[in-house]
Scaffold this active site. Structure first.
Site, PDB file in Angstrom:
ATOM      1  N   SER A  82       0.781  -1.240   0.000  1.00 28.18           N
ATOM      2  CA  SER A  82       0.000   0.000   0.000  1.00 28.18           C
ATOM      3  C   SER A  82       0.816   1.295   0.000  1.00 28.18           C
ATOM      4  CB  SER A  82      -0.962   0.013   1.193  1.00 28.18           C
ATOM      5  OG  SER A  82      -0.273   0.017   2.418  1.00 28.18           O
ATOM      6  N   LYS A 104      -6.199   3.450   8.796  1.00 29.04           N
ATOM      7  CA  LYS A 104      -5.233   4.410   8.251  1.00 29.04           C
ATOM      8  C   LYS A 104      -5.703   5.854   8.449  1.00 29.04           C
ATOM      9  CE  LYS A 104      -3.279   1.179   4.928  1.00 29.04           C
ATOM     10  NZ  LYS A 104      -3.164   0.760   3.515  1.00 29.04           N
TER      11      LYS A 104
END
Length: 302
Positions: free
Chosen positions: A207, A250
């Protein structure tokens, strides 16, 4: 026991009735509870938080009994001040030094050249993940031409998936720079060293792709990135921004690090829409399908 009014059920210990021998000011402030969550007990659930509160209450109970009986405690167990209230200032006297010390590695705005902030999904919820890149000018041969081809070295205890992602990001960065400014030969004349800080912590996953590309272009263009911008998303070899997991965690990690602007993959917009509104408050979130979308936000003046 008397029923506690519902309005009083705000934080642990605030709703408890004090016994006659317990000082009326004894308690744990909201700020201390918040500090426990942020700096000591980030795990999902409340088991770890409960252990810290138990530790505090045991020590307070010992101090109360010692005060009542006139017993002298050891330096470690005795109160350092006259206050019975546990707040952010004296919290460490009861639970020790913080486990987590900072959410930011860089406070300077903008960030130094070659540095971008990604977002990582961790067992503690989420955190900022800095990508650092540094260029090393290559030596020249007898004709004054750079020796060999541009190369890249990666460090920071990265797993195989992240190492592969960094190689793809390097290719995307070179291609993007060639299209943006054909006269810029930075990647041809410099070797690149990429590092992800906190090398003792293993890191893996795909990611960080767009953050890696952005850090390299920041270095090559000599343009810094604002320090309240973070991003997450994998990158394909052709520059497509691919979806990732852990969006809620996140976002939480970004908020904790003081981020105001976040770039997410367009394919993750549904995941973002499903997270609670209080996590979105004050955030400017952009969704990217191609790396050029990321570039326009990270380098608005380029």
């Amino acid at each position: 026991a008397d029923k506690v009014p519902e309005d009083d059920l705000k934080m642990p210990l605030e709703a408890l009735h004090h016994a006659p021998s317990v000082p009326k000011t004894l308690g744990i402030t909201d700020g201390a509870i918040s500090s426990l969550v942020r700096w000591y007990a980030r795990e999902a659930g409340v088991r770890s938080l409960s252990k810290y509160i138990d530790k505090i209450t045991r020590k307070l109970a010992l101090q109360v009994v010692a005060e009542e009986e006139g017993t002298e405690l050891t330096k470690k167990s005795a109160r350092k001040t006259d206050a019975w209230s546990i707040d952010e200032e004296n919290l460490s006297e009861y639970v020790g030094k913080p486990i987590f010390t900072s959410d930011r590695l860089y406070s300077k705005d903008p960030l130094p050249h070659g540095i971008a902030m990604g977002l990582a999904y961790t067992s503690m919820g989420g955190s900022a993940l800095y990508i650092e890149t540094q260029g090393i000018k290559r030596g020249t041969d007898a004709d004054g031409k750079p020796r060999g081809g541009g190369s890249m070295k990666v460090t920071g205890n990265l797993g195989d998936t992240m190492k592969e992602s960094s190689q793809i990001a390097y290719t995307v960065a070179r291609a993007h720079l060639a299209n943006l400014d054909p006269s810029n030969h930075y990647f041809d004349t410099n070797d690149i060293h990429m590092h992800v800080p906190e090398g003792a912590t293993p890191k893996d996953g795909p990611s960080a792709g767009i953050a890696i590309v952005t850090s390299k272009l920041s270095l090559a263009l000599g343009q810094p990135i604002r320090n309240d911008l973070a991003m997450t998303g994998e990158i394909s070899l052709t520059g497509k921004v691919l979806p990732v997991g852990g969006i809620k965690e996140k976002i939480m990690g970004g908020r904790r690090a003081g981020v105001n602007v976040i770039i997410l993959p367009k394919a993750n917009q549904r995941d973002y829409d499903e997270i609670p509104e209080y996590l979105k408050e004050g955030l400017s979130v952009h969704f990217a399908e191609e790396y050029k979308d990321v570039f326009e936000i990270a380098f608005p003046s380029a």
